[in-house]
Design a protein around this motif. Structure first.
Motif, mmCIF file in Angstrom:
data_model
loop_
_atom_site.group_PDB
_atom_site.id
_atom_site.type_symbol
_atom_site.label_atom_id
_atom_site.label_comp_id
_atom_site.label_asym_id
_atom_site.label_seq_id
_atom_site.Cartn_x
_atom_site.Cartn_y
_atom_site.Cartn_z
ATOM 1 N N ARG A 99 0.845 -1.211 0.000
ATOM 2 C CA ARG A 99 0.000 0.000 0.000
ATOM 3 C C ARG A 99 0.873 1.251 0.000
ATOM 4 O O ARG A 99 0.674 2.165 -0.799
ATOM 5 C CB ARG A 99 -0.915 -0.025 1.232
ATOM 6 C CG ARG A 99 -1.765 1.223 1.379
ATOM 7 C CD ARG A 99 -2.739 1.096 2.551
ATOM 8 N NE ARG A 99 -3.581 2.286 2.607
ATOM 9 C CZ ARG A 99 -3.253 3.399 3.251
ATOM 10 N NH1 ARG A 99 -2.125 3.456 3.933
ATOM 11 N NH2 ARG A 99 -4.066 4.440 3.228
ATOM 12 N N GLU A 100 1.864 1.290 0.886
ATOM 13 C CA GLU A 100 2.722 2.488 0.966
ATOM 14 C C GLU A 100 3.629 2.597 -0.259
ATOM 15 O O GLU A 100 3.991 3.701 -0.661
ATOM 16 C CB GLU A 100 3.535 2.453 2.260
ATOM 17 C CG GLU A 100 2.639 2.522 3.492
ATOM 18 C CD GLU A 100 3.317 3.069 4.741
ATOM 19 O OE1 GLU A 100 4.562 3.184 4.765
ATOM 20 O OE2 GLU A 100 2.588 3.378 5.696
ATOM 21 N N LYS A 101 3.979 1.449 -0.830
ATOM 22 C CA LYS A 101 4.808 1.476 -2.045
ATOM 23 C C LYS A 101 4.058 2.167 -3.176
ATOM 24 O O LYS A 101 4.651 2.881 -3.971
ATOM 25 C CB LYS A 101 5.162 0.030 -2.438
ATOM 26 C CG LYS A 101 6.257 -0.095 -3.468
ATOM 27 C CD LYS A 101 7.620 -0.046 -2.828
ATOM 28 C CE LYS A 101 8.716 -0.344 -3.837
ATOM 29 N NZ LYS A 101 10.047 0.032 -3.294
ATOM 30 N N VAL A 160 9.935 9.957 6.577
ATOM 31 C CA VAL A 160 8.755 9.722 5.739
ATOM 32 C C VAL A 160 9.106 8.786 4.578
ATOM 33 O O VAL A 160 10.275 8.553 4.281
ATOM 34 C CB VAL A 160 8.177 11.052 5.191
ATOM 35 C CG1 VAL A 160 7.588 11.872 6.325
ATOM 36 C CG2 VAL A 160 9.214 11.848 4.405
ATOM 37 N N GLU A 161 8.057 8.292 3.925
ATOM 38 C CA GLU A 161 8.239 7.226 2.927
ATOM 39 C C GLU A 161 9.003 7.683 1.684
ATOM 40 O O GLU A 161 9.594 6.862 0.986
ATOM 41 C CB GLU A 161 6.872 6.667 2.496
ATOM 42 C CG GLU A 161 6.150 5.844 3.562
ATOM 43 C CD GLU A 161 5.346 6.698 4.538
ATOM 44 O OE1 GLU A 161 5.407 7.947 4.449
ATOM 45 O OE2 GLU A 161 4.656 6.108 5.398
ATOM 46 N N TYR A 162 8.944 8.963 1.377
ATOM 47 C CA TYR A 162 9.708 9.490 0.234
ATOM 48 C C TYR A 162 10.956 10.135 0.824
ATOM 49 O O TYR A 162 10.883 11.202 1.447
ATOM 50 C CB TYR A 162 8.855 10.503 -0.531
ATOM 51 C CG TYR A 162 9.539 11.136 -1.730
ATOM 52 C CD1 TYR A 162 9.885 10.375 -2.846
ATOM 53 C CD2 TYR A 162 9.834 12.497 -1.748
ATOM 54 C CE1 TYR A 162 10.497 10.965 -3.946
ATOM 55 C CE2 TYR A 162 10.443 13.089 -2.845
ATOM 56 C CZ TYR A 162 10.774 12.310 -3.937
ATOM 57 O OH TYR A 162 11.387 12.902 -5.028
ATOM 58 N N ALA A 249 13.892 0.325 5.385
ATOM 59 C CA ALA A 249 14.122 0.603 6.810
ATOM 60 C C ALA A 249 12.844 1.137 7.462
ATOM 61 O O ALA A 249 12.500 0.764 8.592
ATOM 62 C CB ALA A 249 15.261 1.612 6.966
ATOM 63 N N HIS A 250 12.137 2.010 6.748
ATOM 64 C CA HIS A 250 10.862 2.543 7.228
ATOM 65 C C HIS A 250 9.908 1.385 7.549
ATOM 66 O O HIS A 250 9.258 1.354 8.586
ATOM 67 C CB HIS A 250 10.302 3.457 6.129
ATOM 68 C CG HIS A 250 8.962 4.050 6.390
ATOM 69 N ND1 HIS A 250 8.795 5.353 6.814
ATOM 70 C CD2 HIS A 250 7.717 3.530 6.263
ATOM 71 C CE1 HIS A 250 7.505 5.604 6.945
ATOM 72 N NE2 HIS A 250 6.824 4.517 6.615
ATOM 73 N N HIS A 251 9.872 0.401 6.668
ATOM 74 C CA HIS A 251 8.956 -0.729 6.884
ATOM 75 C C HIS A 251 9.479 -1.737 7.889
ATOM 76 O O HIS A 251 8.691 -2.443 8.522
ATOM 77 C CB HIS A 251 8.574 -1.373 5.546
ATOM 78 C CG HIS A 251 7.396 -0.649 4.975
ATOM 79 N ND1 HIS A 251 6.098 -0.967 5.292
ATOM 80 C CD2 HIS A 251 7.337 0.454 4.206
ATOM 81 C CE1 HIS A 251 5.286 -0.100 4.717
ATOM 82 N NE2 HIS A 251 6.013 0.781 4.051
ATOM 83 N N LEU A 252 10.793 -1.805 8.063
ATOM 84 C CA LEU A 252 11.309 -2.604 9.172
ATOM 85 C C LEU A 252 10.768 -2.032 10.482
ATOM 86 O O LEU A 252 10.324 -2.772 11.364
ATOM 87 C CB LEU A 252 12.844 -2.588 9.167
ATOM 88 C CG LEU A 252 13.490 -3.266 10.377
ATOM 89 C CD1 LEU A 252 13.183 -4.766 10.410
ATOM 90 C CD2 LEU A 252 14.998 -3.042 10.378
ATOM 91 N N ALA A 253 10.788 -0.695 10.605
ATOM 92 C CA ALA A 253 10.285 -0.054 11.825
ATOM 93 C C ALA A 253 8.782 -0.304 11.991
ATOM 94 O O ALA A 253 8.313 -0.666 13.072
ATOM 95 C CB ALA A 253 10.590 1.445 11.796
ATOM 96 N N HIS A 254 7.989 -0.118 10.909
ATOM 97 C CA HIS A 254 6.545 -0.401 11.002
ATOM 98 C C HIS A 254 6.321 -1.829 11.514
ATOM 99 O O HIS A 254 5.498 -2.071 12.394
ATOM 100 C CB HIS A 254 5.882 -0.303 9.620
ATOM 101 C CG HIS A 254 5.516 1.095 9.205
ATOM 102 N ND1 HIS A 254 5.084 2.055 10.079
ATOM 103 C CD2 HIS A 254 5.479 1.676 7.965
ATOM 104 C CE1 HIS A 254 4.816 3.179 9.404
ATOM 105 N NE2 HIS A 254 5.058 2.975 8.126
ATOM 106 N N THR A 255 7.049 -2.780 10.933
ATOM 107 C CA THR A 255 6.848 -4.188 11.277
ATOM 108 C C THR A 255 7.287 -4.466 12.712
ATOM 109 O O THR A 255 6.659 -5.246 13.433
ATOM 110 C CB THR A 255 7.608 -5.078 10.276
ATOM 111 O OG1 THR A 255 7.163 -4.742 8.964
ATOM 112 C CG2 THR A 255 7.336 -6.557 10.532
HETATM 113 ZN ZN ZN Z 1 4.760 4.323 6.516
#
Ligand code: ZN
Length: 282
Positions: A99-101, A160-162, A249-255
């Motif tokens: 979704r974020e991708k 942030v994601e970007y 890395a952003h998604h490692l943190a989310h997970t």
């Molecule tokens: Zn995010």
């Protein structure tokens, strides 16, 4: 003119399209629907031969409070997918990542490379996801009350994601911006190279139009080629590799927080401690 729920699309004068973020009561927080509408609005402008340059501005007291964290994405109005990751309905980390991708990283990279020049016209606060509407634009005109902040560190998330911080601010200022999570002023953003012009709040709309006119009187094909030639520097400077690494890395943190905290994708425990005054320095 096309009709949108969360935006206003207009052509204020010859050669210029202007898109207003129009969720003023929500401080232009971006839910899924707004982001798909914005992508559609950019497409309308790009496909209109009368339009040479596109302005993105915000209604209400602030440009954008970021992503709408109150939204339940499962309830979002459905839209045709634009990218090809297409698994946002899958369970586990996969659905969230995909979704974020698409709607965050994917849209930002697509908007940055639109084949027409874009101008962000910014006032008030722009926080976290708010930056992701500004940074993909080619030019930024800010009013002197504007502030910019990536507060994701307060959520336990490394940006942030970007992940354009380094390109927007330079390495040392980018580290300060990201790791302290503190806002910077329009003047500081201009000094760092993130903003083209700082103008008074009252003159923002006219100053942005005036800047747009200096673009709109040039041949569209030359503008397209010139923009693309400069954007090639992102590729030459390794933007894609930095972006890919930072997004992962952003998604490692989310997970990490999903595993630790019953599904929450940010560090809610830290945020709550911080909000109650115990977080700073802990
Ligand atoms: Zn995010």
């Amino acid at each position: 003119m096309p009709e949108f729920d969360s935006l206003i699309y207009e052509k204020p004068e010859e050669g210029i399209a202007r898109i207003w973020l129009n969720r003023p009561d929500a401080r232009n927080a971006q839910d899924t629907h707004l982001l798909y509408e914005l992508n559609d609005a950019f497409d309308v402008a790009v496909n209109d031969d009368e339009v040479k340059v596109v302005i993105l501005a915000g209604k209400g007291p602030h440009f954008s409070a970021g992503h709408d964290l109150m939204e339940n994405p499962a309830n979002a109005k459905s839209h045709d997918r634009v990218g090809s990751w297409n698994a946002s309905d899958h369970t586990g980390a996969e659905g969230h990542y995909c979704r974020e991708k698409e709607i965050y990283e994917g849209f930002c990279r697509r908007w940055r490379d639109l084949a027409k020049p874009t101008i962000a016209s910014v006032h008030g606060k722009s926080i976290a996801g708010g930056l992701m509407l500004i940074w993909p634009c080619d030019f930024v005109i800010a009013s002197d009350d504007a502030t910019f902040q990536d507060n994701t560190m307060y959520m336990g998330i490394p940006g942030v994601e970007y992940f354009a911080h380094v390109w927007e601010l330079g390495i040392r200022k980018a580290k300060e911006f990201l790791l302290t999570g503190q806002p910077i002023t329009a003047a500081q953003a201009e000094a760092a190279g993130m903003v083209n012009r700082v103008v008074s709040r009252d003159s923002l709309e006219e100053a942005t139009l005036e800047f747009a006119r200096t673009i709109a009187d040039k041949p569209a094909f030359a503008l397209k080629l010139g923009k693309d030639a400069i954007n090639a520097a992102f590729h030459a400077q390794g933007f894609e590799n930095v972006q890919r690494g930072a997004f992962n890395a952003h998604h490692l943190a989310h997970t990490h927080y999903r595993v630790q905290q019953d599904g929450s994708f940010i560090d809610r425990a830290f945020m709550e401690r911080f909000r109650s005054g115990q977080g700073r320095g802990s």
